[in-house]
Design an enzyme around this catalytic site. Structure first.
Site, PDB file in Angstrom:
ATOM      1  N   PRO A 191       0.825  -1.211   0.000  1.00  0.00           N
ATOM      2  CA  PRO A 191       0.000   0.000   0.000  1.00  0.00           C
ATOM      3  C   PRO A 191       0.860   1.263   0.000  1.00  0.00           C
ATOM      4  O   PRO A 191       1.664   1.487   0.904  1.00  0.00           O
ATOM      5  CB  PRO A 191      -0.798  -0.117   1.296  1.00  0.00           C
ATOM      6  CG  PRO A 191       0.035  -0.973   2.195  1.00  0.00           C
ATOM      7  CD  PRO A 191       0.771  -1.916   1.293  1.00  0.00           C
ATOM      8  N   GLY A 197       0.358   5.599  -1.099  1.00  0.00           N
ATOM      9  CA  GLY A 197      -0.702   6.560  -1.335  1.00  0.00           C
ATOM     10  C   GLY A 197      -0.475   7.444  -2.545  1.00  0.00           C
ATOM     11  O   GLY A 197       0.618   7.522  -3.100  1.00  0.00           O
ATOM     12  N   GLN A 225      -5.716  -1.634   3.000  1.00  0.00           N
ATOM     13  CA  GLN A 225      -4.882  -1.163   4.114  1.00  0.00           C
ATOM     14  C   GLN A 225      -5.607  -0.043   4.842  1.00  0.00           C
ATOM     15  O   GLN A 225      -6.035   0.937   4.237  1.00  0.00           O
ATOM     16  CB  GLN A 225      -3.536  -0.661   3.587  1.00  0.00           C
ATOM     17  CG  GLN A 225      -2.644  -0.026   4.651  1.00  0.00           C
ATOM     18  CD  GLN A 225      -2.846   1.478   4.755  1.00  0.00           C
ATOM     19  OE1 GLN A 225      -3.220   2.128   3.786  1.00  0.00           O
ATOM     20  NE2 GLN A 225      -2.621   2.030   5.942  1.00  0.00           N
ATOM     21  N   TYR A 233      -5.608   2.856   7.843  1.00  0.00           N
ATOM     22  CA  TYR A 233      -5.098   3.696   8.925  1.00  0.00           C
ATOM     23  C   TYR A 233      -6.272   3.903   9.877  1.00  0.00           C
ATOM     24  O   TYR A 233      -7.313   4.423   9.478  1.00  0.00           O
ATOM     25  CB  TYR A 233      -4.625   5.047   8.402  1.00  0.00           C
ATOM     26  CG  TYR A 233      -3.294   5.030   7.692  1.00  0.00           C
ATOM     27  CD1 TYR A 233      -2.135   4.645   8.367  1.00  0.00           C
ATOM     28  CD2 TYR A 233      -3.185   5.415   6.355  1.00  0.00           C
ATOM     29  CE1 TYR A 233      -0.903   4.632   7.725  1.00  0.00           C
ATOM     30  CE2 TYR A 233      -1.962   5.410   5.709  1.00  0.00           C
ATOM     31  CZ  TYR A 233      -0.826   5.014   6.396  1.00  0.00           C
ATOM     32  OH  TYR A 233       0.398   5.000   5.759  1.00  0.00           O
ATOM     33  N   LYS A 242       0.269  -4.877   9.801  1.00  0.00           N
ATOM     34  CA  LYS A 242       1.423  -4.377   9.047  1.00  0.00           C
ATOM     35  C   LYS A 242       2.276  -3.471   9.920  1.00  0.00           C
ATOM     36  O   LYS A 242       1.771  -2.520  10.514  1.00  0.00           O
ATOM     37  CB  LYS A 242       0.940  -3.603   7.812  1.00  0.00           C
ATOM     38  CG  LYS A 242       2.062  -3.003   6.961  1.00  0.00           C
ATOM     39  CD  LYS A 242       1.483  -2.293   5.746  1.00  0.00           C
ATOM     40  CE  LYS A 242       2.573  -1.720   4.867  1.00  0.00           C
ATOM     41  NZ  LYS A 242       3.259  -0.563   5.475  1.00  0.00           N
ATOM     42  N   SER A 292       7.479  -4.968   8.349  1.00  0.00           N
ATOM     43  CA  SER A 292       7.633  -3.724   7.603  1.00  0.00           C
ATOM     44  C   SER A 292       8.095  -2.617   8.531  1.00  0.00           C
ATOM     45  O   SER A 292       7.696  -2.570   9.697  1.00  0.00           O
ATOM     46  CB  SER A 292       6.290  -3.330   6.971  1.00  0.00           C
ATOM     47  OG  SER A 292       6.334  -2.042   6.408  1.00  0.00           O
ATOM     48  N   ARG A 325      10.173   5.189   6.524  1.00  0.00           N
ATOM     49  CA  ARG A 325       9.534   6.506   6.544  1.00  0.00           C
ATOM     50  C   ARG A 325       8.947   6.865   7.905  1.00  0.00           C
ATOM     51  O   ARG A 325       8.433   7.967   8.078  1.00  0.00           O
ATOM     52  CB  ARG A 325       8.413   6.549   5.499  1.00  0.00           C
ATOM     53  CG  ARG A 325       8.918   6.415   4.081  1.00  0.00           C
ATOM     54  CD  ARG A 325       7.811   6.019   3.120  1.00  0.00           C
ATOM     55  NE  ARG A 325       6.800   7.044   2.933  1.00  0.00           N
ATOM     56  CZ  ARG A 325       6.933   8.094   2.118  1.00  0.00           C
ATOM     57  NH1 ARG A 325       8.051   8.281   1.448  1.00  0.00           N
ATOM     58  NH2 ARG A 325       5.950   8.960   1.963  1.00  0.00           N
ATOM     59  N   VAL A 361      13.095  -4.713  -1.321  1.00  0.00           N
ATOM     60  CA  VAL A 361      13.166  -5.725  -2.387  1.00  0.00           C
ATOM     61  C   VAL A 361      13.378  -5.026  -3.726  1.00  0.00           C
ATOM     62  O   VAL A 361      12.571  -4.188  -4.139  1.00  0.00           O
ATOM     63  CB  VAL A 361      11.886  -6.584  -2.424  1.00  0.00           C
ATOM     64  CG1 VAL A 361      11.921  -7.520  -3.628  1.00  0.00           C
ATOM     65  CG2 VAL A 361      11.730  -7.377  -1.130  1.00  0.00           C
ATOM     66  N   ARG A 362      14.458  -5.385  -4.402  1.00  0.00           N
ATOM     67  CA  ARG A 362      14.790  -4.770  -5.690  1.00  0.00           C
ATOM     68  C   ARG A 362      15.146  -5.794  -6.772  1.00  0.00           C
ATOM     69  O   ARG A 362      15.215  -5.437  -7.933  1.00  0.00           O
ATOM     70  CB  ARG A 362      15.975  -3.793  -5.522  1.00  0.00           C
ATOM     71  CG  ARG A 362      15.724  -2.628  -4.574  1.00  0.00           C
ATOM     72  CD  ARG A 362      14.685  -1.675  -5.126  1.00  0.00           C
ATOM     73  NE  ARG A 362      14.457  -0.538  -4.231  1.00  0.00           N
ATOM     74  CZ  ARG A 362      13.505  -0.483  -3.304  1.00  0.00           C
ATOM     75  NH1 ARG A 362      12.681  -1.522  -3.144  1.00  0.00           N
ATOM     76  NH2 ARG A 362      13.352   0.582  -2.552  1.00  0.00           N
ATOM     77  N   GLY A 393       6.828  -1.547  -2.788  1.00  0.00           N
ATOM     78  CA  GLY A 393       6.330  -0.194  -2.620  1.00  0.00           C
ATOM     79  C   GLY A 393       6.846   0.750  -3.693  1.00  0.00           C
ATOM     80  O   GLY A 393       6.251   0.917  -4.756  1.00  0.00           O
TER      81      GLY A 393
END
Length: 358
Positions: free
Chosen positions: A84, A86, A135, A137, A229, A251, A256, A287-288, A307
């Site tokens: 998720p 935004g 998700q 909040y 999460k 996570s 952030r 993860v890349r 993300g």
């Protein structure tokens, strides 16, 4: 890395990052890329994967390699989902509708954010057959939470993902400098009384009092599986099992929220050990590459969620960019499986990796 022109062949996720930077305004770029405080955790999310080494097994007949798996009993084409994030309309006009279409085409799970810039109805209409989780909040107004949860249930979302790591907003310096929050509104977080969209700066109204005992209220109003999460410790993982939730996403909010916490991949081991297989554990953050996906699964994650790379793909080419990002990562993961001797996701285990002293 050389500057990417419009004809540059994008062959890995970081290629999309470089090209996305050219498409986005400084404030949007900062919003996507920024971490909290000194961005230690944001950077360590990536670096921590590179401290893990692979132990391949050969002569295993990898003529057929199957990336399919399940999450919460639902089939997915690969253990890669969309985390998720935004305000997708910041990077592409159709925003989350394009993201949802790409996820549906790829046969993966898309976790739609409370702070989506498209309405939930529009997202579902864009990709009616897609596997979606929502998700949440948690707002201090219980009626608002209840209204939103019943809405996502009626729209066919398959799980409720409650974000735990934002009792207050992390100190994101770039967003403060750019005064970004003044210009964003939330279409889905509407007051039942007023029916008006809330400005993003009212995200300060996320509940600061949410605690473990509140989970029983959520369980009483929905039959959706509840995924927590933001868990990073054994202690909270054990409490999650005790409170009968159905999953955990390990996570740190992409680095952030609270800076200088463990990288997600470093926290995964103790969380997996704590739940003892009783509930599914997932991971986002850092993860890349296909190797990163393999390492997360070897350490016990059932699926990883992407993300920032999704936003890079969206910024570059909209729906097609997201499809490309997912396709590249899935192909890399397929290659990683073949080169380590894994013919199915079930064959990926802890014996494939060791932690480097580098």
């Amino acid at each position: 890395m050389s500057e990417s022109g419009p004809e540059m062949s994008l062959v890995c996720l970081t290629d999309f990052q470089a090209q996305a930077r050219e498409h986005l305004s400084k404030s949007t770029r900062d919003f996507i890329e920024g971490g909290a405080d000194d961005s230690v955790t944001r950077d360590d999310n990536i670096a921590a994967f590179k401290r893990i080494r692979l132990r391949p097994r050969y002569l295993r007949d990898v003529s057929e390699v199957d990336t399919r798996t399940t999450i919460q009993g639902e089939k997915v084409s690969t253990p890669i989902g969309i985390a998720p994030t935004g305000f997708h309309c910041l990077v592409w006009p159709d925003g989350e509708m394009s993201t949802a279409r790409a996820a549906q085409a790829a046969g993966i799970c898309y976790i739609t954010s409370t702070v989506a810039s498209c309405s939930l109805e529009d997202i579902v209409t864009a990709a009616p057959e897609g596997l979606r989780w929502f998700q949440l909040y948690v707002h201090p107004d219980r009626q608002l939470n209840k209204q939103l949860i019943h809405r996502v249930e009626s729209l066919g979302f398959k799980a409720l993902v409650i974000t735990l790591d934002t009792p207050v907003c992390g100190n994101r310096r770039y967003d403060i400098q750019n005064q970004l929050r003044r210009n964003l509104t939330l279409k889905d977080l509407q007051s039942p009384k007023k029916g008006n969209s809330l400005p993003y700066f009212q995200m300060a109204s996320i509940s600061t009092s949410l605690c473990w005992n509140d989970l029983s209220w959520f369980q009483s109003i929905t039959r959706l599986p509840i995924i927590l999460k933001g868990i990073l410790t054994r202690e909270d993982a054990e409490l999650a099992v005790k409170h009968n939730v159905q999953g955990i996403i390990v996570s740190n909010h992409g680095g952030r929220q609270l800076d200088e916490v463990l990288a997600s991949i470093d926290a995964l081991t103790e969380v997996v050990a704590a739940v003892k297989g009783k509930i599914e554990v997932y991971l986002d953050g850092g993860v890349r590459t296909g190797n990163d996906v393999l390492k997360a699964l070897a350490l016990g994650a059932k699926c990883i969620f992407l993300g920032r790379p999704i936003l890079w793909g969206l910024a570059c080419k909209g729906e097609h960019g997201v499809k490309e990002v997912l396709n590249i990562l899935t192909k890399e993961f397929h290659t990683s499986m073949a080169l380590t001797g894994c013919r199915s996701v079930a064959e990926i285990n802890r014996h494939l990796i060791q932690f480097s002293r580098l």
